[in-house]
Scaffold this active site. Sequence first.
Site, PDB file in Angstrom:
ATOM      1  N   THR A 118       0.859  -1.189   0.000  1.00 25.79           N
ATOM      2  CA  THR A 118       0.000   0.000   0.000  1.00 25.79           C
ATOM      3  C   THR A 118       0.894   1.239   0.000  1.00 25.79           C
ATOM      4  O   THR A 118       1.316   1.688  -1.053  1.00 25.79           O
ATOM      5  CB  THR A 118      -0.962  -0.010   1.205  1.00 25.79           C
ATOM      6  OG1 THR A 118      -0.220  -0.235   2.400  1.00 25.79           O
ATOM      7  CG2 THR A 118      -1.994  -1.114   1.054  1.00 25.79           C
ATOM      8  N   LYS A 163       4.121  -6.831   4.299  1.00 25.09           N
ATOM      9  CA  LYS A 163       3.838  -5.455   3.936  1.00 25.09           C
ATOM     10  C   LYS A 163       3.619  -4.678   5.222  1.00 25.09           C
ATOM     11  O   LYS A 163       3.133  -5.204   6.224  1.00 25.09           O
ATOM     12  CB  LYS A 163       2.633  -5.344   3.010  1.00 25.09           C
ATOM     13  CG  LYS A 163       1.280  -5.708   3.594  1.00 25.09           C
ATOM     14  CD  LYS A 163       0.550  -4.615   4.332  1.00 25.09           C
ATOM     15  CE  LYS A 163       0.394  -3.405   3.451  1.00 25.09           C
ATOM     16  NZ  LYS A 163       0.092  -2.197   4.299  1.00 25.09           N
ATOM     17  N   THR A 185      -0.940  -2.867  11.628  1.00 25.15           N
ATOM     18  CA  THR A 185      -1.009  -2.456  10.221  1.00 25.15           C
ATOM     19  C   THR A 185       0.100  -3.084   9.395  1.00 25.15           C
ATOM     20  O   THR A 185       0.740  -2.432   8.587  1.00 25.15           O
ATOM     21  CB  THR A 185      -0.956  -0.932  10.070  1.00 25.15           C
ATOM     22  OG1 THR A 185      -1.724  -0.343  11.111  1.00 25.15           O
ATOM     23  CG2 THR A 185      -1.586  -0.515   8.745  1.00 25.15           C
ATOM     24  N   GLU A 208       7.125   4.922   6.886  1.00 16.58           N
ATOM     25  CA  GLU A 208       6.632   6.074   6.129  1.00 16.58           C
ATOM     26  C   GLU A 208       7.500   7.304   6.363  1.00 16.58           C
ATOM     27  O   GLU A 208       7.665   7.762   7.490  1.00 16.58           O
ATOM     28  CB  GLU A 208       5.178   6.356   6.524  1.00 16.58           C
ATOM     29  CG  GLU A 208       4.226   5.281   6.031  1.00 16.58           C
ATOM     30  CD  GLU A 208       2.806   5.465   6.501  1.00 16.58           C
ATOM     31  OE1 GLU A 208       1.914   4.816   5.931  1.00 16.58           O
ATOM     32  OE2 GLU A 208       2.580   6.250   7.449  1.00 16.58           O
ATOM     33  N   ASN A 216       0.724  11.132   6.037  1.00 18.22           N
ATOM     34  CA  ASN A 216      -0.403  10.899   6.932  1.00 18.22           C
ATOM     35  C   ASN A 216      -1.357  12.080   7.060  1.00 18.22           C
ATOM     36  O   ASN A 216      -2.509  11.913   7.478  1.00 18.22           O
ATOM     37  CB  ASN A 216       0.121  10.490   8.313  1.00 18.22           C
ATOM     38  CG  ASN A 216       0.646   9.071   8.297  1.00 18.22           C
ATOM     39  OD1 ASN A 216      -0.117   8.120   8.356  1.00 18.22           O
ATOM     40  ND2 ASN A 216       1.965   8.930   8.169  1.00 18.22           N
ATOM     41  N   THR A 220      -7.869  11.744   2.509  1.00 12.49           N
ATOM     42  CA  THR A 220      -8.443  12.555   1.437  1.00 12.49           C
ATOM     43  C   THR A 220      -7.700  12.376   0.121  1.00 12.49           C
ATOM     44  O   THR A 220      -8.162  12.869  -0.902  1.00 12.49           O
ATOM     45  CB  THR A 220      -8.425  14.037   1.823  1.00 12.49           C
ATOM     46  OG1 THR A 220      -7.094  14.427   2.174  1.00 12.49           O
ATOM     47  CG2 THR A 220      -9.350  14.289   2.997  1.00 12.49           C
TER      48      THR A 220
END
Length: 313
Positions: free
Chosen positions: A65, A91, A102, A186, A308, A313
């Site tokens: 992802t 992942k 997650t 991330e 994040n 959105t």
Amino acid sequence: TDAQAMTQKVASHFKISQRDILVASTGIIGRFLDMEKINQGIDETVGKLNNDEASGMDFLHAIMTTDTKLKQSYREFEVNGKVIKIAGVAKGSGMICPNMATMLSFITTDAKLSPTELRNHLAQAVGRSFNRITVDGDMSTNDSVMLFASGLACTENLGQVWQSEFGENLYEVCNELALAVVDDGEGATKVFHVMVTGASSYTQAHKIARQIAQSPLVKTAIHGGDPNWGRIICSAGAASVPFNPQTAICSIGDIVVFKHGLGENADLDRLETIMKQKDIWITLDLGDGDASDVVHSCDLSKGYVDINAFYHT
């Protein structure tokens, strides 16, 4: 539920029980998946299943992802002339803490072991690997590590003498995958490891290591290359377990920066070189016992905020 509908559809394709199907997913919490796409994807995927390397890579790409790097690991060892193989993929990139969270990992082996033996080995391996990482100190509802054993490598269960070797190789696969998750955190640009030694108990060592590893101030210092031992020591003191700075020694790399309550006159040029590295070790000796633990983490950058801040959105 949608999950039950998925298992029913897959089971009907292969004429097996729904109980033999496991569902794994990540995504925005509370938002339902598009079942029309899921059903279409299941139908299309069934016809493409294969056991070749290309299909394995397709699977590995499909579970990504916000991941930017592929995460895979492989080990093999020999038992009475037969090669036992263990392979895993994973992942995960954000919301990693405290126990997996997650992230999804799928591990296969051709060893023959009982479900109880597999479960025990996996629990021990996960406890030492996936449960020793943090990216951002946040957890999620979606985390799974699955271990599948075909038993094709041998006709009999692995004897007790080989159980420890299987367990250690399984741990190495899990740990390599766990470190890959941190490395692909991330927005991450660096990985760092917090090793706490000389603790009076494992719990004390673990809580202090995790507190330091997930401290935003420590993580931003790592990102900026700032050898700020004050943030490390303050985080240790905030771990809600006994901590005496008068007995503690803290090192960044191989350089002692804090000892027995005071900062050391460290070589700043060497420290600067260490802090520029992509992989950094912080060691904190509590001087209070023989227990130890390590937690692996990554820096906190503007990139993490960008990912994040606009994820939904």
